[in-house]
Write an enzyme that holds these catalytic residues in place. Sequence first.
Site, mmCIF file in Angstrom:
data_model
loop_
_atom_site.group_PDB
_atom_site.id
_atom_site.type_symbol
_atom_site.label_atom_id
_atom_site.label_comp_id
_atom_site.label_asym_id
_atom_site.label_seq_id
_atom_site.Cartn_x
_atom_site.Cartn_y
_atom_site.Cartn_z
ATOM 1 N NE ARG A 163 31.728 46.505 33.452
ATOM 2 C CZ ARG A 163 32.384 45.594 34.141
ATOM 3 N NH1 ARG A 163 33.656 45.355 33.872
ATOM 4 N NH2 ARG A 163 31.793 44.911 35.088
ATOM 5 C CG ASP A 195 31.942 40.266 39.359
ATOM 6 O OD1 ASP A 195 32.538 41.045 38.585
ATOM 7 O OD2 ASP A 195 31.200 40.662 40.275
ATOM 8 N N GLY A 196 35.166 39.893 39.198
ATOM 9 C CA GLY A 196 36.260 40.287 40.085
ATOM 10 C C GLY A 196 37.570 40.597 39.389
ATOM 11 C CG HIS A 227 38.982 42.729 31.818
ATOM 12 N ND1 HIS A 227 37.962 42.207 32.606
ATOM 13 C CD2 HIS A 227 38.763 44.064 31.781
ATOM 14 C CE1 HIS A 227 37.178 43.202 33.002
ATOM 15 N NE2 HIS A 227 37.643 44.331 32.538
ATOM 16 C CG LEU A 251 32.553 21.515 28.028
ATOM 17 C CD1 LEU A 251 31.724 21.187 29.271
ATOM 18 C CD2 LEU A 251 33.786 22.337 28.411
HETATM 19 C C1 IPE Z 1 28.415 40.324 35.859
HETATM 20 O O1 IPE Z 1 29.432 41.063 36.453
HETATM 21 C C2 IPE Z 1 28.653 40.189 34.390
HETATM 22 C C3 IPE Z 1 29.780 39.337 33.990
HETATM 23 C C4 IPE Z 1 30.556 38.676 34.786
HETATM 24 C C5 IPE Z 1 29.991 39.240 32.576
HETATM 25 P P1 IPE Z 1 29.262 42.633 36.700
HETATM 26 O O2 IPE Z 1 30.506 43.098 37.341
HETATM 27 O O3 IPE Z 1 28.868 43.303 35.432
HETATM 28 O O4 IPE Z 1 28.025 42.680 37.691
HETATM 29 P P2 IPE Z 1 27.539 43.830 38.651
HETATM 30 O O5 IPE Z 1 27.502 45.099 37.865
HETATM 31 O O6 IPE Z 1 28.505 43.916 39.784
HETATM 32 O O7 IPE Z 1 26.201 43.382 39.135
HETATM 33 C C1 IPE Z 2 34.146 40.601 35.450
HETATM 34 O O1 IPE Z 2 35.017 41.377 36.166
HETATM 35 C C2 IPE Z 2 34.359 40.707 33.949
HETATM 36 C C3 IPE Z 2 33.251 41.370 33.250
HETATM 37 C C4 IPE Z 2 32.168 41.857 33.804
HETATM 38 C C5 IPE Z 2 33.388 41.499 31.818
HETATM 39 P P1 IPE Z 2 34.729 42.896 36.486
HETATM 40 O O2 IPE Z 2 35.268 43.718 35.378
HETATM 41 O O3 IPE Z 2 33.290 43.120 36.762
HETATM 42 O O4 IPE Z 2 35.585 43.098 37.804
HETATM 43 P P2 IPE Z 2 35.186 43.876 39.109
HETATM 44 O O5 IPE Z 2 33.836 43.382 39.530
HETATM 45 O O6 IPE Z 2 35.156 45.322 38.756
HETATM 46 O O7 IPE Z 2 36.257 43.546 40.079
HETATM 47 MG MG MG Z 3 32.144 43.086 38.421
#
Ligand code: IPE
Ligand code: IPE
Ligand code: MG
Length: 239
Positions: free
Chosen positions: A73, A22-23, A39, A133
């Site tokens: 999204r 995430d992030g 991404h 792996l």
């Molecule tokens: C969780 O991240 C899903 C993935 C990393 C694929 P999200 O960004 O979707 O999670 P929330 O919405 O903050 O809980």
């Molecule tokens: C995680 O990063 C990737 C996916 C959920 C596919 P995010 O797209 O959720 O990034 P943030 O949380 O908005 O920074």
């Molecule tokens: Mg996220």
Amino acid sequence: MTSDLPNSLAARIPRHVAVIMDGNGRWAKQRLQPRAFGHQAGVRSARRIVRACYERGVEVLTLFAFSQENWQRPLTEVELLIRLFVQTLKREIKSLHKNRVRIRFIGNHHDFPEALRTMMADGEALTAANDGLTLVVAVGYGGQWDIAQAAQSLCRDGLAITPEAIEARLAVADLPHPDLLIRTGGEKRLSNFLMWQLAYTELYLVETLWPDFDATAFDGALAWYAGRQRRFGRVPEAG
Ligand code: IPE
Ligand code: IPE
Ligand code: MG
């Protein structure tokens, strides 16, 4: 191959590491770039961690690439993520195979385009006999979906719903549960990841944004894990 880690650490390598990557969006925003930029950097980070896992002797790595809820999204972002997934799979599958990685995909793939489902099946078939792996990619995945589909399949077969029976019909029934969960990006939640399988997993929740999570950061997670005392509800062993 665990030679670059101290012996004490190498002895306590988790068998199964699961990651909520995430992030990416915030990482891009910090750089005044569109989310797509984040991404793309996220894919590079995933590649680094896969490599780190097979170099350190982790048996199973599960990556949360796309959740069921991520379908909500904006369409442009969903399309971008699917496109990136397809490109990455096409580009990486040969090198994964060469490095003896066995790839698996879990999730509700019912509504996925036929071409993508075929691609995933081909990747699994190509690498099925590999002994390195095991890389599980959770895409279109939801932990609640996983438990529900296991229960539904038991009902269809007229079988009793026991924890053991559910366990046997989860998407990754033949693999050990994760020992270590890493979530980057600062959130303290599971976001419907492996709800059943994370029952006794050690949770490593870090602020680092996924594109910044490199091999050194991964070793930090492994070192933290090596210091955990896992009790599974019991009392600590004497001595
Ligand atoms: C969780 O991240 C899903 C993935 C990393 C694929 P999200 O960004 O979707 O999670 P929330 O919405 O903050 O809980
Ligand atoms: C995680 O990063 C990737 C996916 C959920 C596919 P995010 O797209 O959720 O990034 P943030 O949380 O908005 O920074
Ligand atoms: Mg996220």
